[in-house]
Design a protein around this motif. Sequence first.
Motif, PDB file in Angstrom:
ATOM      1  N   LEU A 172      12.333  -7.469  -3.388  1.00 14.08           N
ATOM      2  CA  LEU A 172      10.878  -7.355  -3.346  1.00 14.08           C
ATOM      3  C   LEU A 172      10.457  -6.235  -2.407  1.00 14.08           C
ATOM      4  O   LEU A 172       9.584  -5.425  -2.736  1.00 14.08           O
ATOM      5  CB  LEU A 172      10.267  -8.685  -2.899  1.00 14.08           C
ATOM      6  N   VAL A 173      11.079  -6.154  -1.239  1.00 14.58           N
ATOM      7  CA  VAL A 173      10.722  -5.110  -0.278  1.00 14.58           C
ATOM      8  C   VAL A 173      11.094  -3.739  -0.830  1.00 14.58           C
ATOM      9  O   VAL A 173      10.349  -2.769  -0.669  1.00 14.58           O
ATOM     10  CB  VAL A 173      11.407  -5.378   1.070  1.00 14.58           C
ATOM     11  N   ARG A 174      12.243  -3.629  -1.475  1.00 12.25           N
ATOM     12  CA  ARG A 174      12.628  -2.343  -2.063  1.00 12.25           C
ATOM     13  C   ARG A 174      11.649  -1.919  -3.144  1.00 12.25           C
ATOM     14  O   ARG A 174      11.315  -0.739  -3.277  1.00 12.25           O
ATOM     15  CB  ARG A 174      14.046  -2.430  -2.620  1.00 12.25           C
ATOM     16  N   LYS A 175      11.158  -2.879  -3.904  1.00 12.80           N
ATOM     17  CA  LYS A 175      10.180  -2.548  -4.944  1.00 12.80           C
ATOM     18  C   LYS A 175       8.857  -2.108  -4.325  1.00 12.80           C
ATOM     19  O   LYS A 175       8.229  -1.147  -4.787  1.00 12.80           O
ATOM     20  CB  LYS A 175       9.965  -3.759  -5.849  1.00 12.80           C
ATOM     21  N   VAL A 176       8.430  -2.782  -3.264  1.00 13.17           N
ATOM     22  CA  VAL A 176       7.194  -2.390  -2.584  1.00 13.17           C
ATOM     23  C   VAL A 176       7.333  -0.989  -1.987  1.00 13.17           C
ATOM     24  O   VAL A 176       6.398  -0.173  -2.045  1.00 13.17           O
ATOM     25  CB  VAL A 176       6.834  -3.429  -1.511  1.00 13.17           C
ATOM     26  N   CYS A 177       8.491  -0.692  -1.418  1.00 14.85           N
ATOM     27  CA  CYS A 177       8.715   0.655  -0.876  1.00 14.85           C
ATOM     28  C   CYS A 177       8.700   1.710  -1.981  1.00 14.85           C
ATOM     29  O   CYS A 177       8.207   2.826  -1.777  1.00 14.85           O
ATOM     30  CB  CYS A 177      10.033   0.695  -0.118  1.00 14.85           C
ATOM     31  N   ALA A 178       9.230   1.365  -3.144  1.00 15.16           N
ATOM     32  CA  ALA A 178       9.171   2.309  -4.270  1.00 15.16           C
ATOM     33  C   ALA A 178       7.730   2.558  -4.700  1.00 15.16           C
ATOM     34  O   ALA A 178       7.341   3.701  -4.996  1.00 15.16           O
ATOM     35  CB  ALA A 178       9.990   1.772  -5.438  1.00 15.16           C
ATOM     36  N   TYR A 179       6.916   1.495  -4.709  1.00 16.10           N
ATOM     37  CA  TYR A 179       5.493   1.675  -5.000  1.00 16.10           C
ATOM     38  C   TYR A 179       4.826   2.541  -3.942  1.00 16.10           C
ATOM     39  O   TYR A 179       3.963   3.373  -4.245  1.00 16.10           O
ATOM     40  CB  TYR A 179       4.796   0.314  -5.084  1.00 16.10           C
ATOM     41  N   GLY A 180       5.203   2.340  -2.679  1.00 21.70           N
ATOM     42  CA  GLY A 180       4.634   3.153  -1.612  1.00 21.70           C
ATOM     43  C   GLY A 180       4.952   4.628  -1.779  1.00 21.70           C
ATOM     44  O   GLY A 180       4.099   5.494  -1.532  1.00 21.70           O
ATOM     45  N   ILE A 181       6.176   4.935  -2.194  1.00 27.34           N
ATOM     46  CA  ILE A 181       6.539   6.330  -2.436  1.00 27.34           C
ATOM     47  C   ILE A 181       5.716   6.900  -3.586  1.00 27.34           C
ATOM     48  O   ILE A 181       5.226   8.040  -3.529  1.00 27.34           O
ATOM     49  CB  ILE A 181       8.043   6.436  -2.723  1.00 27.34           C
ATOM     50  N   ALA A 182       5.526   6.103  -4.645  1.00 26.29           N
ATOM     51  CA  ALA A 182       4.718   6.575  -5.781  1.00 26.29           C
ATOM     52  C   ALA A 182       3.269   6.822  -5.355  1.00 26.29           C
ATOM     53  O   ALA A 182       2.659   7.829  -5.751  1.00 26.29           O
ATOM     54  CB  ALA A 182       4.782   5.553  -6.913  1.00 26.29           C
ATOM     55  N   PHE A 183       2.697   5.921  -4.558  1.00 28.25           N
ATOM     56  CA  PHE A 183       1.328   6.112  -4.070  1.00 28.25           C
ATOM     57  C   PHE A 183       1.229   7.363  -3.199  1.00 28.25           C
ATOM     58  O   PHE A 183       0.249   8.128  -3.294  1.00 28.25           O
ATOM     59  CB  PHE A 183       0.871   4.883  -3.279  1.00 28.25           C
ATOM     60  N   THR A 184       2.223   7.588  -2.356  1.00 35.23           N
ATOM     61  CA  THR A 184       2.185   8.760  -1.490  1.00 35.23           C
ATOM     62  C   THR A 184       2.251  10.050  -2.303  1.00 35.23           C
ATOM     63  O   THR A 184       1.533  11.023  -2.008  1.00 35.23           O
ATOM     64  CB  THR A 184       3.353   8.704  -0.495  1.00 35.23           C
ATOM     65  N   LEU A 185       3.075  10.079  -3.326  1.00 36.61           N
ATOM     66  CA  LEU A 185       3.157  11.269  -4.182  1.00 36.61           C
ATOM     67  C   LEU A 185       1.843  11.488  -4.938  1.00 36.61           C
ATOM     68  O   LEU A 185       1.390  12.628  -5.104  1.00 36.61           O
ATOM     69  CB  LEU A 185       4.316  11.129  -5.155  1.00 36.61           C
ATOM     70  N   ALA A 186       1.219  10.392  -5.389  1.00 35.24           N
ATOM     71  CA  ALA A 186      -0.080  10.531  -6.049  1.00 35.24           C
ATOM     72  C   ALA A 186      -1.135  11.060  -5.080  1.00 35.24           C
ATOM     73  O   ALA A 186      -1.979  11.890  -5.452  1.00 35.24           O
ATOM     74  CB  ALA A 186      -0.512   9.177  -6.618  1.00 35.24           C
ATOM     75  N   GLY A 187      -1.088  10.585  -3.837  1.00 36.20           N
ATOM     76  CA  GLY A 187      -2.022  11.111  -2.843  1.00 36.20           C
ATOM     77  C   GLY A 187      -1.804  12.583  -2.567  1.00 36.20           C
ATOM     78  O   GLY A 187      -2.763  13.339  -2.348  1.00 36.20           O
ATOM     79  N   ALA A 188      -0.542  13.026  -2.583  1.00 37.27           N
ATOM     80  CA  ALA A 188      -0.265  14.449  -2.377  1.00 37.27           C
ATOM     81  C   ALA A 188      -0.812  15.289  -3.527  1.00 37.27           C
ATOM     82  O   ALA A 188      -1.340  16.388  -3.314  1.00 37.27           O
ATOM     83  CB  ALA A 188       1.241  14.661  -2.237  1.00 37.27           C
ATOM     84  N   VAL A 189      -0.714  14.775  -4.756  1.00 32.31           N
ATOM     85  CA  VAL A 189      -1.289  15.501  -5.896  1.00 32.31           C
ATOM     86  C   VAL A 189      -2.804  15.626  -5.747  1.00 32.31           C
ATOM     87  O   VAL A 189      -3.394  16.690  -5.971  1.00 32.31           O
ATOM     88  CB  VAL A 189      -0.920  14.779  -7.210  1.00 32.31           C
ATOM     89  N   GLY A 190      -3.449  14.518  -5.350  1.00 29.06           N
ATOM     90  CA  GLY A 190      -4.889  14.585  -5.118  1.00 29.06           C
ATOM     91  C   GLY A 190      -5.255  15.533  -4.004  1.00 29.06           C
ATOM     92  O   GLY A 190      -6.273  16.240  -4.075  1.00 29.06           O
ATOM     93  N   ASP A 191      -4.417  15.599  -2.963  1.00 23.71           N
ATOM     94  CA  ASP A 191      -4.672  16.522  -1.858  1.00 23.71           C
ATOM     95  C   ASP A 191      -4.542  17.976  -2.303  1.00 23.71           C
ATOM     96  O   ASP A 191      -5.312  18.848  -1.879  1.00 23.71           O
ATOM     97  CB  ASP A 191      -3.709  16.230  -0.716  1.00 23.71           C
ATOM     98  N   GLU A 192      -3.569  18.264  -3.148  1.00 25.42           N
ATOM     99  CA  GLU A 192      -3.416  19.637  -3.662  1.00 25.42           C
ATOM    100  C   GLU A 192      -4.599  20.035  -4.541  1.00 25.42           C
ATOM    101  O   GLU A 192      -5.100  21.170  -4.462  1.00 25.42           O
ATOM    102  CB  GLU A 192      -2.112  19.756  -4.440  1.00 25.42           C
ATOM    103  N   ILE A 193      -5.062  19.112  -5.367  1.00 26.87           N
ATOM    104  CA  ILE A 193      -6.250  19.396  -6.192  1.00 26.87           C
ATOM    105  C   ILE A 193      -7.464  19.628  -5.308  1.00 26.87           C
ATOM    106  O   ILE A 193      -8.284  20.524  -5.560  1.00 26.87           O
ATOM    107  CB  ILE A 193      -6.487  18.239  -7.179  1.00 26.87           C
TER     108      ILE A 193
END
Length: 311
Positions: A172-193
Amino acid sequence: VCVCGGEVHNATTPRHLCTSPPHIHYTHTLHIQRSTAMDARQRRPQPQQSEQPQQEPSQQPQQQRQEAKRLWRWCGGFSLGVFATAHAFERIPDIHICGNAGLGAIQDLRTVEEAAAKFACAQVDRLVTAVRKAAYLDGCVFIPVYVTFVCLGLRALAAEESRADSSGRAALVRKVCAYGIAFTLAGAVGDEIEGMCVLRLLESLPGTPALLQTLVVANRLKTAALAAGLLCASFAALRQSFSSCSQQQQQGQEDEGCGPVVLACKRAASVAMAAGGVMALIGRAGSDKFPTAGLGIGWTGLLAHAALGMW
């Protein structure tokens, strides 16, 4: 068929008729040939199978501990780049020549009227040059560095949980961390835009309603995604500092990461990450400074975790 006295008989020939010496010699020769072939196959050297030494179960937690420490050290190294780059924004010449008109203030613009008021000063050319430098620094240095910093922290938290708890609850924790990485990458895309919108705004001041609306959407996407990544990190950190360490103490296992002082500091850092994520996520309703301050508090908590986990 059988060979009997130089003649070939079919299978219906009685066996007592086939007793001549040629038949016996033929059968004996065939038996020797088969035995010789079987002996040759047995004597043929078989390909040696590579024997890979299996790791003992006691060695696996030690390797996972070293992997978590290595990730924490890399995370701590990139955290220095995050805070150094954040300080470099304030060192750009003329960035505050028209008052509070830094890159963050430009990114928080909502309407054409706000943009016109923000750039209504005599030294507007110098301000545009300073903001353009800040936008390039943000897109080329700051965003890649903080994305790497947060993703390494999330991976280290997942590795720590796998080390502390080898049961299925660690999944469960590994899955939550994977979601956190996905959210962080999405935030970086929004920051670049968002950065591209700022550069486009500087070329056509005071901008257009469509451009500023795109800037607003990108800003909110960035803030929400980065805050969600922080909340995922805080969940993994709280799970590791409370549940996993308590489980190890009940089982009598000693771990330097679960000492009383270190454990208290980890829990405080986890709470700071959670508070920073909540502040960044819902702070937009109060003041534009809350999201930036919330991300700073949350990343400071992650840095504290890196400092505690790398040794």
